[in-house]
Design an enzyme around this catalytic site. Structure first.
Site, mmCIF file in Angstrom:
data_model
loop_
_atom_site.group_PDB
_atom_site.id
_atom_site.type_symbol
_atom_site.label_atom_id
_atom_site.label_comp_id
_atom_site.label_asym_id
_atom_site.label_seq_id
_atom_site.Cartn_x
_atom_site.Cartn_y
_atom_site.Cartn_z
ATOM 1 C CG ASP A 67 38.853 11.021 2.985
ATOM 2 O OD1 ASP A 67 37.935 10.172 2.971
ATOM 3 O OD2 ASP A 67 38.657 12.205 2.678
ATOM 4 C CG ASN A 137 38.486 23.598 4.722
ATOM 5 O OD1 ASN A 137 38.271 22.771 3.829
ATOM 6 N ND2 ASN A 137 38.953 23.243 5.922
ATOM 7 C CG HIS A 139 38.724 19.479 3.078
ATOM 8 N ND1 HIS A 139 38.330 19.337 4.390
ATOM 9 C CD2 HIS A 139 37.749 18.865 2.363
ATOM 10 C CE1 HIS A 139 37.198 18.674 4.451
ATOM 11 N NE2 HIS A 139 36.820 18.371 3.232
ATOM 12 C CD GLU A 144 41.134 19.828 6.819
ATOM 13 O OE1 GLU A 144 40.612 20.676 6.075
ATOM 14 O OE2 GLU A 144 40.464 19.052 7.521
#
Length: 248
Positions: A67, A137, A139, A144
């Site tokens: 990413d 969270n 991810h 996400e």
């Protein structure tokens, strides 16, 4: 998914590194997709030591990008590009021109850029090892909560949690809106998926990853169903887990 709990992050990083080396020794031309950020840095340092001691041959491996923050490149300290080139690819002596395939976060057409890297991944025969940190969270990369399970690669609007946590990587205030990432479909198709997390601040998301519902609401939980999935955590991150897991 196999869960390995170590006394501290250093031991956890060494255990994960040993698994990576074991896989590369079995397939010297392995395709590797490694996350940036702080969590994997000790794994990188261990790999560099092993390479310098001639304990592993990395001359044939390929690295593909996981990413990048939209709009950022190597010239921004804290970008994924800068982290991985400086902390891993260059110290390992990897052929940067031919064996590293990285997203250009500054490309004018990020969607086309995502497809460029996806095409390379497919031409290389898919990913052998994805080494992924777990976001606060859950991810994976920039996939996400609620991410599309069928996404192979693309542009993702950043979750507020990711934006807030991401600030720690940069010296200046940046207006981060999107990430370019390999998608869950591509990452979960990796032959081996290695997750790593540490410290008590990750305990709640680790509990959700290991004991909660398997769902894209917590992307990291999806690795539970992977035939060769591994989770390396220290005692702090494992604090809320019940049951019996392998300790080292």
């Amino acid at each position: 998914m196999k869960i390995i709990i170590s006394k501290n992050h250093a031991a956890s990083s060494q255990a994960a590194c040993n698994k990576i080396v074991e896989i590369i020794n079995e397939k010297p031309d392995a395709v590797l997709c490694f996350a940036g950020g702080e969590t994997p840095l000790e794994i990188f340092q261990n790999l560099i030591k092993m390479k310098n001691n001639d304990d592993i041959d990395l001359s044939s491996v390929h690295f593909v990008s996981l990413d990048e923050w939209g709009g950022l490149g190597y010239d921004t300290k804290g970008s994924t590009n800068q982290t991985l080139y400086d902390a891993l690819y260059t110290p390992l002596g990897i052929d940067l021109e031919n064996n590293v395939h990285f997203f250009d976060g500054k490309a004018t057409d990020l969607q086309a850029e995502s497809q460029r890297i996806l095409t390379i991944v497919k031409e290389l025969g898919g990913i052998d090892i994805s080494l992924l940190g777990i976001g606060m969270n859950g991810h994976l990369g920039f996939n996400e909560p609620g991410a599309d399970l069928e996404l192979e690669a693309g542009i993702i609007p950043l979750d507020p949690v990711t934006k807030e946590v991401g600030k720690k990587y940069f010296d200046t205030e940046l207006d981060l809106k999107v990430g370019i990432t390999l998608g869950l479909k591509t990452l979960l198709a990796s032959k081996h998926v290695i997750l790593i997390a540490n410290a008590e601040k990750k305990a709640e998301i680790i509990k959700a990853t290991v004991e909660g519902e398997v769902s894209n609401a917590v992307p990291s939980s999806l690795v539970r169903n992977h035939a060769s999935g591994y989770l390396y955590i220290d005692k702090g991150a494992a604090k809320l887990l019940g049951g019996h897991h392998e300790n080292n």
